[in-house]
Design a protein around this motif. Structure first.
Motif, mmCIF file in Angstrom:
data_model
loop_
_atom_site.group_PDB
_atom_site.id
_atom_site.type_symbol
_atom_site.label_atom_id
_atom_site.label_comp_id
_atom_site.label_asym_id
_atom_site.label_seq_id
_atom_site.Cartn_x
_atom_site.Cartn_y
_atom_site.Cartn_z
ATOM 1 N N ASN A 57 0.825 -1.312 -0.078
ATOM 2 C CA ASN A 57 0.019 -0.189 0.068
ATOM 3 C C ASN A 57 0.769 1.228 0.189
ATOM 4 N N VAL A 58 0.356 2.188 -0.701
ATOM 5 C CA VAL A 58 1.198 3.443 -0.965
ATOM 6 C C VAL A 58 0.639 4.465 -0.153
ATOM 7 N N SER A 59 1.377 5.766 0.249
ATOM 8 C CA SER A 59 0.963 6.541 1.115
ATOM 9 C C SER A 59 0.140 7.424 0.121
ATOM 10 N N ALA A 60 -0.881 8.458 0.578
ATOM 11 C CA ALA A 60 -1.842 9.195 -0.154
ATOM 12 C C ALA A 60 -1.912 10.599 0.461
ATOM 13 N N ALA B 174 -9.215 0.747 11.103
ATOM 14 C CA ALA B 174 -10.147 -0.010 10.183
ATOM 15 C C ALA B 174 -9.632 -0.520 9.095
ATOM 16 N N PHE B 175 -8.317 0.196 8.556
ATOM 17 C CA PHE B 175 -7.504 -0.371 7.387
ATOM 18 C C PHE B 175 -6.944 -1.887 7.779
ATOM 19 N N GLY C 63 -3.634 23.799 7.570
ATOM 20 C CA GLY C 63 -3.534 22.563 8.537
ATOM 21 C C GLY C 63 -2.212 21.821 8.304
ATOM 22 N N GLU C 64 -2.136 20.825 8.556
ATOM 23 C CA GLU C 64 -0.794 19.740 8.312
ATOM 24 C C GLU C 64 -1.064 18.585 7.522
ATOM 25 N N VAL C 65 -0.014 18.344 6.758
ATOM 26 C CA VAL C 65 -0.042 17.164 5.867
ATOM 27 C C VAL C 65 1.134 16.475 6.406
ATOM 28 N N LEU C 66 1.206 15.128 6.317
ATOM 29 C CA LEU C 66 2.469 14.118 6.532
ATOM 30 C C LEU C 66 2.836 13.821 5.273
ATOM 31 N N ILE C 67 4.169 13.469 5.397
ATOM 32 C CA ILE C 67 5.016 13.283 4.049
ATOM 33 C C ILE C 67 5.763 12.003 4.247
ATOM 34 N N ASP C 68 5.497 11.229 3.402
ATOM 35 C CA ASP C 68 6.355 9.888 3.676
ATOM 36 C C ASP C 68 7.768 9.871 3.003
ATOM 37 N N ASP C 69 8.423 10.419 3.931
ATOM 38 C CA ASP C 69 9.871 10.627 3.401
ATOM 39 C C ASP C 69 10.941 9.577 4.100
ATOM 40 N N SER D 220 -4.143 8.075 6.676
ATOM 41 C CA SER D 220 -5.208 8.183 7.586
ATOM 42 C C SER D 220 -5.282 9.575 7.826
ATOM 43 N N ARG D 221 -4.100 10.378 8.430
ATOM 44 C CA ARG D 221 -3.887 11.530 8.824
ATOM 45 C C ARG D 221 -4.438 12.433 7.685
#
Length: 291
Positions: free
Chosen positions: A151-154, A200-201, A227-233, A191-192
């Motif tokens: 699964n990839v981050s979105a 649930a995932f 707001g805030e966004v999370l980055i999959d780094d 999710s964030r």
């Protein structure tokens, strides 16, 4: 689509312990020190070439640790089909290094003759299930190996997605015969960012589908709405919330090979091994797996 026969690994299984990524900055230290880790993962595309110091280092490391090859470039969900030349290179790498696990991503990466250097999420629709399942099955048939699909981050969602991501992945696993690589950090990031329920995932994936788990860190940034966004780094230690979701995943899927991903801002090898040992401690806590 009729479920495909699953292909067995060509070598022994990877243990239900924590492993680390095989990164060039650690090649010499890993080979000299041989730290107490369960296994190593290498990015498949980094080892397409026939010779060179990196390939020789992986061959030496492969003699000391079980190996997983993790691809980032096939884009198996691309509507224009699989890049056959790329797939052939993957097969040559698999035959050369004989990994215990081979994995890729539930994403697309090309359109109109253009290739994108990103793991682009798919719309979660029945049509996308059929496309991805068919192309995963084609890749497995060609490689003679069962794949694990991650699964990839979105960061945004498709308006016309009508399936939950976990139902989408479960359908792909069912129809293609592949397994799933559960990236717990990606679940948390998505999710964030999208407001979905991370627990649930995890609960929505079939119990027997997951064959590997990834843990990683992420960055935080502001967005245009204040707001805030999370980055999959993959550039920091695993956060407490992801460790807690890891425990949830172990409770559902049992003890699984677990990778600590740290691909940017890479620390000293000893710090990476320390993070792997923390994962081993959680495995021991949850399932009595001794490191």
């Amino acid at each position: 689509m009729r479920p495909r026969k699953r292909c067995d690994s060509a070598s022994g299984p990877i243990p239900a312990r924590a492993g680390i990524g095989f990164r060039s900055v650690h090649h010499h230290a890993l080979l000299d020190q041989r730290p107490a880790i369960g296994w190593i993962e290498a990015h498949t595309e980094n080892y397409f070439h026939e010779g060179g110091a990196a390939a020789r280092a992986l061959e030496r490391a492969r003699a000391n640790y079980p190996l997983s090859l993790h691809g980032v470039g096939l884009g198996l969900g691309s509507a224009e089909g699989i890049d056959r030349e790329h797939l052939a290179r993957v097969k040559r790498a698999v035959e050369r290094f004989e990994p215990a696990l081979v994995s890729e991503h539930a994403c697309w990466g090309q359109a109109g003759g253009e290739w994108f250097n990103d793991l682009l999420p798919l719309p979660y629709t029945d049509e996308a299930v059929r496309l991805l399942s068919a192309q995963v099955a084609q890749a497995q048939d060609f490689l003679g190996r069962r794949l694990l699909i991650e699964n990839v981050s979105a960061y945004v969602a498709f308006a016309h997605s009508h399936l939950a991501e976990w139902d989408f992945l479960a359908a792909v696993a069912r129809d293609s015969g592949c397994g799933l690589l559960l990236d717990v950090n990606n679940v948390y990031v998505s999710s964030r960012n999208l407001g979905i329920d991370a627990r649930a995932f995890i609960a929505g994936l079939p119990r027997d589908s997951v064959g590997e788990i990834h843990l990683a860190g992420h960055a935080r940034a502001g967005n245009d709405d204040g707001g805030e966004v999370l980055i999959d780094d993959h550039g920091s230690a695993v956060c407490d919330e992801v460790w807690e979701l890891y425990r949830v995943a172990l409770a559902r899927f049992g003890a699984q090979p677990t990778l600590i991903e740290w691909d940017t801002n890479i620390p000293e090898l000893s710090r990476l091994v320390e993070e792997a040992h923390r994962a081993d401690a959680v495995l021991e806590e949850c399932h009595g797996i001794a490191a």
